[in-house]
Design a protein around this motif. Structure first.
Motif, PDB file in Angstrom:
ATOM      1  N   SER A 133     -33.061 106.105  23.464  1.00  0.00           N
ATOM      2  CA  SER A 133     -33.288 107.304  22.651  1.00  0.00           C
ATOM      3  C   SER A 133     -32.991 108.590  23.411  1.00  0.00           C
ATOM      4  N   THR A 134     -32.823 108.509  24.742  1.00  0.00           N
ATOM      5  CA  THR A 134     -32.521 109.731  25.489  1.00  0.00           C
ATOM      6  C   THR A 134     -31.022 110.029  25.499  1.00  0.00           C
ATOM      7  N   LEU A 135     -30.213 109.119  24.974  1.00  0.00           N
ATOM      8  CA  LEU A 135     -28.770 109.336  24.983  1.00  0.00           C
ATOM      9  C   LEU A 135     -28.359 110.326  23.888  1.00  0.00           C
ATOM     10  N   SER A 136     -27.268 111.049  24.152  1.00  0.00           N
ATOM     11  CA  SER A 136     -26.728 111.928  23.127  1.00  0.00           C
ATOM     12  C   SER A 136     -26.056 111.073  22.056  1.00  0.00           C
ATOM     13  N   VAL A 139     -31.184 114.255  34.521  1.00  0.00           N
ATOM     14  CA  VAL A 139     -30.210 115.040  33.764  1.00  0.00           C
ATOM     15  C   VAL A 139     -30.416 116.527  34.036  1.00  0.00           C
ATOM     16  N   TYR A 148     -34.095 117.657  33.341  1.00  0.00           N
ATOM     17  CA  TYR A 148     -34.888 116.518  32.896  1.00  0.00           C
ATOM     18  C   TYR A 148     -34.687 115.442  33.934  1.00  0.00           C
ATOM     19  N   THR A 169     -28.313 122.270  22.161  1.00  0.00           N
ATOM     20  CA  THR A 169     -29.624 122.242  21.517  1.00  0.00           C
ATOM     21  C   THR A 169     -30.721 122.592  22.516  1.00  0.00           C
ATOM     22  N   THR A 170     -30.588 122.102  23.745  1.00  0.00           N
ATOM     23  CA  THR A 170     -31.581 122.439  24.773  1.00  0.00           C
ATOM     24  C   THR A 170     -31.623 123.946  25.000  1.00  0.00           C
ATOM     25  N   PHE A 225     -39.812 125.188  24.702  1.00  0.00           N
ATOM     26  CA  PHE A 225     -40.303 124.844  26.032  1.00  0.00           C
ATOM     27  C   PHE A 225     -39.674 125.813  27.035  1.00  0.00           C
ATOM     28  N   SER A 252     -33.350 125.632  22.178  1.00  0.00           N
ATOM     29  CA  SER A 252     -34.787 125.362  22.183  1.00  0.00           C
ATOM     30  C   SER A 252     -35.493 126.213  23.239  1.00  0.00           C
TER      31      SER A 252
END
Lengths: 507, 364
Positions: free
Chosen positions: A400-403, A17, A14, A44-45, A54, A48
């Motif tokens: 919102s992108t933070l863990s 990241v 990402y 989780t990535t 994705f 997914s």
């Protein structure tokens, strides 16, 4: 040998990241395979990607030796994968059976055959010991049962590999034991289970093998029987962690917070906090224990000025703040780590920097006559990010992108920066992984050692016992006990938490 | 400072290419062209007339002139929206402020350089008071601003209607109207493009000021955070009620300024019901939504909508295509943007790294 499921060199990037970095994962048929890692480690990535939500940037997925490429979850389901998410995807108003058979309803003469659906669902449920009433409406069911419905959905679609994403996060201990029983039965029936968690106790209790992720890489593939929690922790965090640390002795000083006969009325004029009186002194951590929903949240909100108390008095550092608003209370010397870090503690749409500024934004150091000193704001942000080791791609990027762990660090950093005499910490480590929990605990202890007064609410008894100087137990809105952590154990606190001591007294 | 502005502009142009607005504009123009073609017109000629009519000669002057109320009302509504306040009372604030400014301009004697600012001030103050009513309604009585501000539009119309009809009526003309604003009390025109109202400068200053406020000031920060998440704002010690009142005062004041401008700079008479006919408050609302409540995009979008309206009139004159086509264009742009935003919202979770909910999409 042929693996049931194999991932080779899975990489997902990402902006800023590397979420998964050449991850290998090999899962044998009919095994319970735990995947552990701290929040943000890429669990989780990875799942997914496996589930086709994705595509990976690099790498291959094999199922029973055959290479597969999924363009959607439908492909993954067709290949025999089933996923049970952390948050459930169910129709509340439909019945259990309707939810399970949705989109694959048994039909008769082109019409949905409801009774056949109910029969098949009840059949499946019996076979694996999933106690569910197929005709109950989903909205009436407790969380533990909803999870069983999700598992039934996957089984109904004949999932050979079942992925459970942090399945115990929402369960009571009893429900967790029942879930483990179901998982073992599934293994006996030849199904393969991938179990994502960050709780080591569960890894040891249920899994056959365990893969550890750290910073997006698979750093260890272990046989559970041949390892121990310390080794797994070492792999997860890259360092040794003291898992059970008692707070050092410390002599509490004068009272910082004094609460007298505080009563808060909830809906329908019912008292949700009843006549609560206590003190928090500088240099001590007072832990409030209790089953969720026994008035802890209402007590804290009243102390912070988010709701109004009906009667009683609150004094902070000698100032009467009973009638003060939030800003007034903060000015009088109170900082607050709220329970809901997503809905209250942080602002999802705002940047990391803007979130770190909440509550500091009127201080003389960052603004003059209503205009920000951008340099000072940037320095404040940079310092907090460094001192608290907040991992964020960019401080200008959305929070919102933070863990979860890093999000909590934002809240903890911001509130501790106030350096107020009183810090209120509500469920400060809920949902965090070991490394982040350790960090928050060490910060709370540091605060105390520097002479701060800490009022902590926690559902984790181990946390209460490890950190508190004194323990208050709340039951149905009242403080029913003040206990010394050196002389009580979990079962005894449990008696007070459930009101059992009252019955004992009557008898 | 300049560097930051340039950076912002560069950043914006990059985003603009990928933005749903760009797509929506292309889509809207394609659709409009198709409509013209199907009805037997020449889309290229119509488009050409629209363009030249909006940006050349007197067209440019009219476009700039009309942009004042559109951008102004968009700014007024945007500051409310950014704080999470649904202020639908822009029209009322504009009308009642406009009449107040007009009264000062007509009845207070004095030189222009005193009366014009005084009239604008009067418009702003009365508009602010009209914004204050629903704000207090919400903070004291828990009446939603959404409802009260909307309904107060009708009250404002009725009050101004009464005053114009029975107190301020000019008997010399057959209109239901006040007297004409005397020559000296009119908003001056700048000697560019054939005479553009000085109010355009006011609007540009407002855009710059609001940009500064949101980029730099504590007030802007508190407003924005309140709009994002009221619970967090309250938790952080922000006095949400006080902010609500302040925002409504400023929004109402801008409405009043624009109302006054429309009379002393354009119509020169307050004709009963005339101010609401052009629907500037509502066009402004759409502009603000389209520009996600940001001042600089509001300026650009407002200018564009103004050009669309002026160009539409020219197209009707010269190409025989109804000016309503430009209304169709506006509407299609808005619907298309709304659709794209909705689609984006649906896509977004699956692209976020750590979102445990990411699996929500694509579930059976």
């Amino acid at each position: 040998m042929t693996f049931e499921l194999e991932l080779r060199g899975i990489t997902k990037r990402y902006p800023g990241v590397l979420a998964n970095d050449a991850v290998d994962l090999a899962v044998r048929p009919a095994e319970i395979h735990a995947i552990v890692g701290e929040n943000g480690a890429g669990k989780t990535t990875l799942m997914s990607l496996l589930y086709g939500l994705f595509p990976p940037d690099e790498g291959e997925i094999f199922i029973r030796g055959e290479r597969v490429e999924f363009s959607s979850a439908l492909d993954a389901i067709a290949a025999g994968l089933g996923m049970v998410h952390q948050s459930f995807k169910l129709f509340p108003t439909l019945s259990v059976a309707e939810n399970v058979v949705f989109r694959q309803e048994p039909r008769r003469r082109g019409l949905i055959d409801r009774s056949a659906g109910v029969a098949r669902v009840s059949d499946l449920a019996d076979r694996y010991g999933l106690a569910v009433d197929p005709e109950a409406a989903v909205e009436d069911l407790p969380v533990g049962v909803l999870q069983r419905v999700e598992i039934l959905k996957a089984l109904y679609r004949d999932a050979q590999v079942l992925i459970l994403d942090e399945p115990t996060a929402v369960l009571t201990p009893q429900e967790r034991d029942q879930l483990f029983e179901v998982i073992r039965r599934l293994r006996e029936a030849g199904r393969t289970i991938i179990f994502i968690t960050h709780k080591l106790g569960e890894v040891m209790a249920i899994s056959d093998r365990v893969t550890v992720l750290r910073n997006g890489r698979a750093v260890a593939d272990l046989v559970t029987a041949e390892t121990d929690p310390a080794e797994i922790t070492l792999h997860m965090t890259g360092r040794a962690v003291d898992l059970d640390r008692r707070a050092p002795e410390h002599q509490p000083d004068q009272a910082v917070l004094e609460v007298e006969n505080l009563t808060v009325l909830g809906g329908h004029g019912r008292a949700v906090v009843k006549d609560a009186s206590f003190q928090v002194r500088s240099g001590e951590i007072v832990g409030i224990a209790g089953v969720a929903g026994n008035g802890q949240s209402e007590l804290i909100e009243a102390l912070c000025g988010l709701t109004e108390a009906d009667t009683g008095a609150v004094t902070l550092s000698g100032t009467d703040i009973t009638m003060a608003d939030v800003a007034g209370r903060r000015a009088a010397g109170l900082a607050y780590i709220p329970e809901d870090r997503y809905g209250v503690g942080t602002i999802r749409q705002a940047s990391v920097s803007e979130n770190l500024l909440i509550g500091h934004h009127r201080e003389e150091t960052v603004q003059r006559r209503g205009w920000f000193d951008r340099g000072a704001v940037a320095r404040l942000t940079r310092r907090l990010v460094e001192v608290f080791d907040i991992k964020a791609g960019s401080v200008a990027g959305p929070v919102s992108t933070l863990s979860g762990g890093n999000l909590q660090k934002v809240v903890v950093a911001r509130e501790m920066e106030h350096g107020t005499p009183l810090l209120i910490a509500e469920q400060p480590t809920r949902g965090l992984d070991i490394g982040a929990i350790e960090f928050v605990h060490s910060q709370l202890i540091r605060y105390r050692d520097q002479g701060g007064a800490v009022l902590m609410v926690s559902a984790e008894l181990s946390e209460i016992l490890a950190l508190s100087t004194r323990i208050l137990v709340m039951f149905e809105g009242s403080i029913v006990a003040t206990l010394d952590p050196r002389t009580v154990d979990e079962p005894e606190i449990g008696l007070y938490m459930t009101g059992a001591h009252l019955e004992a007294a009557v008898a | 400072m300049l560097e930051r502005v340039l950076n912002e502009v560069g950043d914006m142009s990059r985003r603009a290419v990928r933005s749903p607005v760009t797509f929506s504009l292309l889509f809207a123009f394609a659709l409009a062209a198709a409509i013209v073609a199907v009805t037997g017109g020449d889309p290229l000629a119509a488009g050409g007339e629209m363009f030249t009519g909006a940006v050349t000669g007197s067209g440019l002057r009219n476009t700039l002139g009309r942009s004042v109320p559109i951008i102004g009302m968009a700014l007024a509504v945007s500051i409310a929206f950014r704080s999470g306040i649904i202020n639908l009372g822009g029209e009322g604030q504009m009308v009642i402020g406009g009449l107040a400014g007009t009264i000062v301009a007509i009845y207070v004697p004095g030189p222009g350089y005193v009366i014009v600012p005084l009239a604008m001030l009067a418009g702003a103050v009365v508009g602010a008071v009209w914004g204050l009513l629903p704000a207090y309604g919400q903070t004291w009585l828990r009446l939603p601003i959404l409802i009260t501000s909307l309904l107060l539009n009708y009250v404002a119309r009725a009050i101004t209607g009464y005053l114009v009809r029975f107190q301020l009526l000019d008997d010399a003309v057959t209109l239901t109207s006040t007297r004409q604003v005397p020559e000296t009390a009119r908003m001056p025109k700048m000697p560019i493009f054939g005479g553009v109202s000085l109010s355009l400068i006011l609007v540009i200053v407002l855009v710059a000021l609001l940009w500064m406020v949101y980029a730099r000031s504590v007030a802007g920060y508190e407003s924005q955070m309140t709009g994002f998440n009221m619970r967090s704002a309250r938790y952080g010690g922000i006095d949400v009620e006080q902010r609500t009142v302040q925002v409504m005062v400023v929004a109402g004041a801008i409405g009043g300024l624009i109302g006054t401008h429309l009379i002393i700079g354009e119509a020169l008479r307050f004709i009963d019901g005339e101010l609401v006919l052009a629907g500037f408050a509502w066009t402004g609302l759409l502009v603000s939504l389209l520009a996600v409540n940001r001042p600089i995009p509001i300026f650009i979008t407002g200018m564009f909508f103004s050009a669309l309206q002026i160009g539409g009139l020219a197209m009707q004159r010269n190409a025989g295509v109804s000016w309503r086509l430009s209304q169709v264009l506006q509407a299609v742009v808005i619907v298309a943007v709304a659709c794209r935003l909705a689609i984006r919202r649906g896509e977004r979770p699956s692209t976020e790294v750590s979102d445990a909910e990411s699996a929500a999409v694509g579930e059976v």
